[in-house]
Scaffold this active site. Sequence first.
Site, PDB file in Angstrom:
ATOM      1  NE  ARG A   1      -3.720  -2.195   2.570  1.00  0.00           N
ATOM      2  CZ  ARG A   1      -4.546  -2.401   3.588  1.00  0.00           C
ATOM      3  NH1 ARG A   1      -4.489  -1.609   4.652  1.00  0.00           N
ATOM      4  NH2 ARG A   1      -5.424  -3.388   3.557  1.00  0.00           N
TER       5      ARG A   1
ATOM      6  CG  ASP B   1       2.708   6.120   2.644  1.00  0.00           C
ATOM      7  OD1 ASP B   1       1.766   5.379   2.962  1.00  0.00           O
ATOM      8  OD2 ASP B   1       3.736   6.253   3.330  1.00  0.00           O
TER       9      ASP B   1
ATOM     10  NE  ARG C   1       8.394   9.382   2.551  1.00  0.00           N
ATOM     11  CZ  ARG C   1       7.237   9.893   2.970  1.00  0.00           C
ATOM     12  NH1 ARG C   1       6.148   9.124   2.950  1.00  0.00           N
ATOM     13  NH2 ARG C   1       7.168  11.119   3.411  1.00  0.00           N
TER      14      ARG C   1
END
Length: 259
Positions: free
Chosen positions: A53, A55, A205
Amino acid sequence: MPRFALLIEYDGGPFAGWQAQADRPSVQGAVEAALARLDPGFAAGSRIAAAGRTDAGVHATGQVAHADLVRDWDPFRLSEALNWHLKPAPVAILAATRVAEDFHARFSAHERRYTFRLLARRAPATHDRGRVWQVSQPLDAGAMRAGAAHLIGLHDFTSFRSTMCQSKSPVKTLDEIRIEELAVPQGREYRFHLRARSFLHNQVRSIVGTLERVGAGAWPPARVAEALQARDRAACGPVCPPQGLYLTGVGYAPAPFGA
């Protein structure tokens, strides 16, 4: 009901992420709307499941999803018809294939691969605007590789995990971090390739944001190990923005789309 796996590419810029949301555009919503136009039986509250999933703002070149349809489509015709109905959304079905009933895009995956693109130059990005994270100064790739080496293997990645992460455990095995350095006009591009069975929310990230601090000289490489061992979100470097992140591949055995 025949089950199909879909290999999906998309630009995440216009979307609030992969997951369908009631009042915001999503990649899942776009694909499900296209499927509903093709296969009326799918429209009755059906959902597709994806390997990851992503972002808001995150892209994909190798997302995988599966869908149960009423009609037993020819896979090539299915991909062509979906691409027609997906226009003008920046979403493409690269391939479709019939899979076994027990295939699950998320739970059958044994590997996920991400790439993060970081552009270092003073002039603004033009063609890659919205598709890279840009910093103004060149980075030390050797120092970033030394810092990244501390993260390979089985670790508690609490420091590199979003406080909103829903994973039951912060313990993950990171199989690879490979950093490429490429010459671009008046600058350098750094591509971070990460591979693991699964990732925590914001893990990639957080890692790239931390390694950028190492490359910029603000952190010594050893501080990455210290941040990992702290098991404290406050010890992590900054979380970099989403637009440089790409889901580039998902591994299955056997591979549904061939080698």
